[in-house]
Design a protein around this motif. Structure first.
Motif, PDB file in Angstrom:
ATOM      1  N   CYS A   1       6.462   5.989  -6.468  1.00 24.94           N
ATOM      2  CA  CYS A   1       5.182   5.679  -5.825  1.00 24.94           C
ATOM      3  C   CYS A   1       4.045   5.792  -6.841  1.00 24.94           C
ATOM      4  N   HIS A   2       4.061   6.851  -7.627  1.00 24.68           N
ATOM      5  CA  HIS A   2       3.016   7.013  -8.646  1.00 24.68           C
ATOM      6  C   HIS A   2       3.056   5.898  -9.686  1.00 24.68           C
TER       7      HIS A   2
ATOM      8  N   GLU B   1       0.853  -1.186   0.000  1.00 22.64           N
ATOM      9  CA  GLU B   1       0.000   0.000   0.000  1.00 22.64           C
ATOM     10  C   GLU B   1       0.889   1.237   0.000  1.00 22.64           C
ATOM     11  N   VAL B   2       0.324   2.347  -0.444  1.00 25.67           N
ATOM     12  CA  VAL B   2       1.074   3.599  -0.557  1.00 25.67           C
ATOM     13  C   VAL B   2       1.743   3.990   0.763  1.00 25.67           C
TER      14      VAL B   2
ATOM     15  N   PHE C   1       1.819   2.626  -7.763  1.00 25.60           N
ATOM     16  CA  PHE C   1       0.429   2.725  -7.310  1.00 25.60           C
ATOM     17  C   PHE C   1      -0.260   3.821  -8.138  1.00 25.60           C
TER      18      PHE C   1
ATOM     19  N   GLN D   1      -1.962  12.521  -1.022  1.00 31.62           N
ATOM     20  CA  GLN D   1      -1.797  11.342  -0.162  1.00 31.62           C
ATOM     21  C   GLN D   1      -0.319  11.143   0.202  1.00 31.62           C
ATOM     22  N   ILE D   2       0.554  11.186  -0.787  1.00 33.60           N
ATOM     23  CA  ILE D   2       1.987  10.984  -0.558  1.00 33.60           C
ATOM     24  C   ILE D   2       2.541  12.095   0.336  1.00 33.60           C
TER      25      ILE D   2
ATOM     26  N   SER E   1      -2.371   6.479  -6.498  1.00 34.88           N
ATOM     27  CA  SER E   1      -1.811   7.390  -5.497  1.00 34.88           C
ATOM     28  C   SER E   1      -1.904   8.836  -5.984  1.00 34.88           C
TER      29      SER E   1
END
Length: 171
Positions: free
Chosen positions: A126-127, A81-82, A130, A137-138, A133
């Motif tokens: 991350c992008h 998960e992120v 996910f 959020q990040i 995302s």
């Protein structure tokens, strides 16, 4: 009927053994791949001093190969998960002791993590890992990570002192 049942049991047993063997092989390949990632241009992580992080970040900004290596290392960081991925990536690169000296927005005494190329790479990876995302959020996860760095350091220190105290009592 009984022979058919026994035959089916043997087939199921054989398939189960093969699945277990394949899982083991995949795990070994993943572990080997993680260690075989070219890290020749990268220093050892995590960073413990701000000057070392700043120096690395300046080099990272100028060196495409170094940036590519860091991106590969970050891509191999786990997390389903992120939030888990972002925290693991941050901990991989920045120690909690150094995180105390960084902030989200930046002050005259503490630089903003947003200004570092390392943060940009973590965010980009991350992008890509996910697709759902968001920057919001990040950013929120990163803000909380740096905000609570002092708490994590103090908690480890207290835990360490309690462990030493308990060892002295048992002697």
């Amino acid at each position: 009927m009984q022979k058919s049942e026994e035959s089916n049991k043997k087939i199921v047993t054989k398939l189960t053994e093969e699945i277990i063997s394949l899982r083991t092989e995949v795990t070994q390949l993943k572990a080997r791949d993680l260690f075989e990632t070219d890290r020749s241009l990268l220093p050892s992580f995590p960073f413990w001093e701000l000057t070392a992080l700043k120096d690395f970040d300046e080099k990272l900004f100028l060196d495409d190969k170094m940036r590519a290596q860091l991106k590969c290392v970050v891509q191999k960081i786990g997390g389903e998960e992120v939030p888990v991925f972002v925290r693991l990536a941050l901990k991989q690169i920045v120690s909690d002791e150094l995180a105390i000296n960084l902030t989200w927005r930046g002050t005259s005494e503490k630089p903003s993590i947003q200004n570092f190329a390392v943060f940009s790479i973590i965010k980009d990876v991350c992008h890509s890992k996910f697709q759902n995302s968001t920057d919001y959020q990040i950013n929120k996860i990163v803000q909380q990570h740096f905000l609570h760095a002092r708490d994590r350091v103090l908690k480890r220190k207290l835990s360490s002192e309690n462990t030493r105290g308990n060892l002295r009592l048992s002697n």
